[in-house]
Scaffold this motif. Structure first.
Motif, PDB file in Angstrom:
ATOM      1  N   ASP A   1      14.262   3.277  -2.869  1.00 49.41           N
ATOM      2  CA  ASP A   1      14.939   2.004  -3.145  1.00 49.41           C
ATOM      3  C   ASP A   1      13.924   0.880  -3.342  1.00 49.41           C
ATOM      4  N   ALA A   2      12.876   0.850  -2.505  1.00 47.75           N
ATOM      5  CA  ALA A   2      11.836  -0.189  -2.628  1.00 47.75           C
ATOM      6  C   ALA A   2      11.074  -0.032  -3.937  1.00 47.75           C
ATOM      7  N   ILE A   3      10.790   1.200  -4.320  1.00 48.18           N
ATOM      8  CA  ILE A   3      10.099   1.443  -5.594  1.00 48.18           C
ATOM      9  C   ILE A   3      10.998   1.027  -6.750  1.00 48.18           C
ATOM     10  N   ALA A   4      12.280   1.330  -6.659  1.00 46.50           N
ATOM     11  CA  ALA A   4      13.220   0.938  -7.709  1.00 46.50           C
ATOM     12  C   ALA A   4      13.269  -0.579  -7.859  1.00 46.50           C
ATOM     13  N   GLN A   5      13.253  -1.291  -6.735  1.00 44.91           N
ATOM     14  CA  GLN A   5      13.253  -2.752  -6.792  1.00 44.91           C
ATOM     15  C   GLN A   5      11.966  -3.262  -7.429  1.00 44.91           C
TER      16      GLN A   5
ATOM     17  N   ALA B   1       1.790   9.087   3.451  1.00 43.86           N
ATOM     18  CA  ALA B   1       0.992   8.435   4.501  1.00 43.86           C
ATOM     19  C   ALA B   1      -0.488   8.734   4.312  1.00 43.86           C
ATOM     20  N   THR B   2      -0.801   9.982   3.996  1.00 42.02           N
ATOM     21  CA  THR B   2      -2.199  10.363   3.767  1.00 42.02           C
ATOM     22  C   THR B   2      -2.777   9.579   2.598  1.00 42.02           C
ATOM     23  N   ARG B   3      -2.030   9.487   1.496  1.00 41.62           N
ATOM     24  CA  ARG B   3      -2.510   8.757   0.315  1.00 41.62           C
ATOM     25  C   ARG B   3      -2.689   7.279   0.642  1.00 41.62           C
ATOM     26  N   ALA B   4      -1.798   6.740   1.474  1.00 44.86           N
ATOM     27  CA  ALA B   4      -1.868   5.317   1.822  1.00 44.86           C
ATOM     28  C   ALA B   4      -2.952   5.028   2.850  1.00 44.86           C
ATOM     29  N   GLY B   5      -3.429   6.069   3.535  1.00 46.48           N
ATOM     30  CA  GLY B   5      -4.423   5.860   4.583  1.00 46.48           C
ATOM     31  C   GLY B   5      -3.804   5.252   5.834  1.00 46.48           C
ATOM     32  N   LEU B   6      -2.533   5.518   6.037  1.00 48.74           N
ATOM     33  CA  LEU B   6      -1.801   4.991   7.190  1.00 48.74           C
ATOM     34  C   LEU B   6      -1.157   6.144   7.941  1.00 48.74           C
TER      35      LEU B   6
ATOM     36  N   ILE C   1       0.847  -1.202   0.000  1.00 49.14           N
ATOM     37  CA  ILE C   1       0.000   0.000   0.000  1.00 49.14           C
ATOM     38  C   ILE C   1       0.877   1.244   0.000  1.00 49.14           C
ATOM     39  N   VAL C   2       1.907   1.245   0.826  1.00 48.13           N
ATOM     40  CA  VAL C   2       2.801   2.398   0.919  1.00 48.13           C
ATOM     41  C   VAL C   2       3.542   2.614  -0.400  1.00 48.13           C
ATOM     42  N   ILE C   3       4.038   1.546  -0.987  1.00 44.99           N
ATOM     43  CA  ILE C   3       4.775   1.671  -2.248  1.00 44.99           C
ATOM     44  C   ILE C   3       3.872   2.215  -3.345  1.00 44.99           C
ATOM     45  N   GLU C   4       2.644   1.706  -3.446  1.00 48.59           N
ATOM     46  CA  GLU C   4       1.719   2.222  -4.462  1.00 48.59           C
ATOM     47  C   GLU C   4       1.366   3.678  -4.202  1.00 48.59           C
ATOM     48  N   ALA C   5       1.143   4.030  -2.949  1.00 49.49           N
ATOM     49  CA  ALA C   5       0.840   5.424  -2.608  1.00 49.49           C
ATOM     50  C   ALA C   5       2.032   6.319  -2.936  1.00 49.49           C
ATOM     51  N   ALA C   6       3.234   5.866  -2.607  1.00 47.38           N
ATOM     52  CA  ALA C   6       4.433   6.653  -2.884  1.00 47.38           C
ATOM     53  C   ALA C   6       4.615   6.850  -4.386  1.00 47.38           C
ATOM     54  N   ARG C   7       4.361   5.816  -5.158  1.00 45.00           N
ATOM     55  CA  ARG C   7       4.476   5.947  -6.616  1.00 45.00           C
ATOM     56  C   ARG C   7       3.527   7.020  -7.128  1.00 45.00           C
ATOM     57  N   ALA C   8       2.294   6.998  -6.632  1.00 44.70           N
ATOM     58  CA  ALA C   8       1.309   7.990  -7.077  1.00 44.70           C
ATOM     59  C   ALA C   8       1.705   9.395  -6.649  1.00 44.70           C
TER      60      ALA C   8
END
Length: 192
Positions: free
Chosen positions: A68-72, A46-51, A24-31
């Motif tokens: 780094d996680a998004i790059a992976q 965090a707001t976008r992820a709802g966390l 969820i965090v990775i998808e929110a961060a990408r957006a």
């Protein structure tokens, strides 16, 4: 009597909810990065992820760890795109699908693609990508879909140029890079 701290520690796999939260965090961060670039705040993510932002910091020490996680994730997606392209019974279509993936990735992430490219430029990833581009190019040449003189380095140059066209295009306008890709693939095709 030994204390609990003396007991050997065993590594546990992350809990299922932690893995779900990571996704969820990775998808929110990408957006959020796609909208605001890599300077976006962890609070916005965090707001976008709802966390809560604390939940994010427990799993990712900061934006660098998140990038780094998004790059992976991108490397994994690139591998899957290449595998799918290689499995296509029409090698020309497979190569085109792979190049379309590269163009779409750069267009979607234009505001932070450069930050990711630097993070995935390891020797292992570069070699793996080069091998895949070589295989896709050779398959298309062998099938007669590309002219016999076309080399993998021609396709790599096309990818680099494609990134530049995406970067020079207005946000949300995929017309220029798709046209560029179409024209260049047409030029590389065989006349057989």
């Amino acid at each position: 009597m030994p204390s609990l701290s003396d007991a050997p520690r065993t590594l546990r796999a992350p809990r299922r909810d932690a893995l779900r939260n990571d996704a969820i965090v990775i998808e929110a961060a990408r957006a959020v990065f796609a909208e605001q670039g890599p300077q976006a705040s962890m609070e916005a993510i965090a707001t976008r992820a709802g966390l809560g932002v604390g939940t994010i910091y427990r799993r990712f020490a900061g934006k660098d760890a998140l990038l780094d996680a998004i790059a992976q994730t991108f490397v994994d997606e690139m591998d899957r795109a290449a595998e799918t392209a290689a499995a296509d019974p029409d090698p020309a279509h497979g190569l085109e699908r792979f190049l379309d993936f590269v163009g779409a990735f750069n267009a979607e992430k234009r505001r932070y693609a450069a930050a990711l490219i630097d993070r995935v430029a390891s020797d292992e990833v570069s070699a793996r990508t080069a091998d895949r581009v070589q295989q896709l190019t050779q398959a298309a040449v062998d099938a007669g879909a590309l002219a016999p003189h076309v080399l993998a380095r021609d396709i790599k140059a096309l990818i680099v140029a494609l990134r530049a066209v995406v970067a020079a295009s207005p946000d949300g306008d995929n017309t220029a890079w798709r046209r560029f890709l179409h024209i260049h693939l047409t030029g590389l095709r065989t006349t057989r």
